[in-house]
Design a protein around this motif. Sequence first.
Motif, PDB file in Angstrom:
ATOM      1  N   GLU A   1      94.332  47.823  40.288  1.00  0.00           N
ATOM      2  CA  GLU A   1      94.889  48.472  39.154  1.00  0.00           C
ATOM      3  C   GLU A   1      96.219  47.700  38.625  1.00  0.00           C
ATOM      4  O   GLU A   1      96.288  47.590  37.333  1.00  0.00           O
ATOM      5  CB  GLU A   1      95.670  49.617  39.673  1.00  0.00           C
ATOM      6  N   ALA A   2      96.701  46.683  39.269  1.00  0.00           N
ATOM      7  CA  ALA A   2      97.774  45.847  38.558  1.00  0.00           C
ATOM      8  C   ALA A   2      96.964  44.964  37.773  1.00  0.00           C
ATOM      9  O   ALA A   2      97.743  44.486  36.566  1.00  0.00           O
ATOM     10  CB  ALA A   2      98.543  45.081  39.863  1.00  0.00           C
ATOM     11  N   MET A   3      96.108  44.430  38.144  1.00  0.00           N
ATOM     12  CA  MET A   3      95.154  43.221  37.267  1.00  0.00           C
ATOM     13  C   MET A   3      94.552  44.128  36.140  1.00  0.00           C
ATOM     14  O   MET A   3      94.804  43.466  35.020  1.00  0.00           O
ATOM     15  CB  MET A   3      93.936  42.762  37.987  1.00  0.00           C
ATOM     16  N   LEU A   4      94.083  45.205  36.207  1.00  0.00           N
ATOM     17  CA  LEU A   4      93.477  45.861  34.949  1.00  0.00           C
ATOM     18  C   LEU A   4      94.835  46.112  33.843  1.00  0.00           C
ATOM     19  O   LEU A   4      94.467  45.971  32.746  1.00  0.00           O
ATOM     20  CB  LEU A   4      92.864  47.178  35.275  1.00  0.00           C
ATOM     21  N   SER A   5      95.844  46.532  34.515  1.00  0.00           N
ATOM     22  CA  SER A   5      97.071  46.879  33.887  1.00  0.00           C
ATOM     23  C   SER A   5      97.537  45.705  32.813  1.00  0.00           C
ATOM     24  O   SER A   5      98.197  45.570  31.717  1.00  0.00           O
ATOM     25  CB  SER A   5      98.007  47.325  34.388  1.00  0.00           C
ATOM     26  N   ARG A   6      97.180  44.296  33.399  1.00  0.00           N
ATOM     27  CA  ARG A   6      97.752  43.132  32.698  1.00  0.00           C
ATOM     28  C   ARG A   6      96.942  42.486  32.009  1.00  0.00           C
ATOM     29  O   ARG A   6      96.996  41.478  31.192  1.00  0.00           O
ATOM     30  CB  ARG A   6      98.275  42.270  33.950  1.00  0.00           C
ATOM     31  N   ILE A   7      95.442  43.004  31.773  1.00  0.00           N
ATOM     32  CA  ILE A   7      94.411  42.371  31.034  1.00  0.00           C
ATOM     33  C   ILE A   7      94.961  42.197  29.507  1.00  0.00           C
ATOM     34  O   ILE A   7      95.332  43.398  29.070  1.00  0.00           O
ATOM     35  CB  ILE A   7      93.183  43.071  31.102  1.00  0.00           C
ATOM     36  N   GLY A   8      95.012  41.134  29.012  1.00  0.00           N
ATOM     37  CA  GLY A   8      95.400  40.830  27.888  1.00  0.00           C
ATOM     38  C   GLY A   8      96.093  39.688  27.843  1.00  0.00           C
ATOM     39  O   GLY A   8      95.822  38.522  27.653  1.00  0.00           O
ATOM     40  N   PRO A   9      97.599  39.882  28.390  1.00  0.00           N
ATOM     41  CA  PRO A   9      98.216  38.812  28.620  1.00  0.00           C
ATOM     42  C   PRO A   9      97.568  37.915  29.924  1.00  0.00           C
ATOM     43  O   PRO A   9      97.683  36.650  29.930  1.00  0.00           O
ATOM     44  CB  PRO A   9      99.647  39.348  29.267  1.00  0.00           C
TER      45      PRO A   9
END
Length: 321
Positions: free
Chosen positions: A185-193
């Motif tokens: 969940e943490a990884m998916l929330s940061r996709i982009g940066p």
Amino acid sequence: MALIASDVNRSITTDFNAEGFMAEGDSPTVARRRVRLVLREAREAAGYTQLDVAEQMEWSLSKVIRIENGDVTIAPNDLRPLLNFLNVKDRAQVADLLATAKIARTRQRQAWYQKPEFREHLTDGLRRLIEYEAEATSVHTYSVFHIPSLLQIPSYSSALIQMWRDEVTEEQRHYRLEARRIRREAMLSRIGPLRMTAVLDESVFLRAVGGPQIFADQLEEILRLEERQLVSIRMFPFTADTGLSYDAGFDILFLGDEDEETETGDKVHAVMYRETGTTDEVVEDKSLVTRHYARYRKLWEAATHEDETVDFVRKRVRELR
């Protein structure tokens, strides 16, 4: 044995800005890593062994090893005399390192993966990986046996860890699966940066972990992530004429600019996580990590392009359904 102080100071500024201090805005995780590298590189530049440091500081050898490996943070009260012994005496740099050490210890104690229930059931290497994942600017994953953990759906993760039920207790499975869920969940929330790529051996797409239904669901999640450009995935086919890596799998994480290198061509901001059948570890040796990253790039170039990989996965889902 020891070099003069100016030589030592020149040798330990690799991971700092032009003035040799922490760059403004660095996270505690990145800064803490730099403190460890300063200590290790200063010791090596001065010609001291870890045992030399332990005897001088009246510490156990294991304490020195754990500090340099990043298994523990160093207390500011220990850091000051250690820097003096290692000839790191620039007042501004010492003050900066002391401040960083204080922040690092506070941040580490508050992290979810440092809570007692997770510390008991997660390895030291995995906890360090989680810490770096939270700060990574890019993650590159290579896997021969299974879908990488950050891309796994819960049912696939559960089926995978269930294969080791004779070696892992029910409580361990629970907390490891929970940790995997939080990481994902943490990884998916940061996709982009955060930029993520993966090279997966063809066998990964053929090995139906959890049975046809669960594996089809997992492959459809891979398609969703790829099509939404959340991750770039390439399949390493059986027909490739480039040799497989001897490592069954590894992750290369960058905590800064991928292109920044040392004078010898080693990547400045890269760390590596790898697992064997019985152990796991985070590797910070620049030359070793750089070699694995170069190997990853060769595998990436030899692998099937993303579009062709997507077509293969779609066909595989149809077969499973």
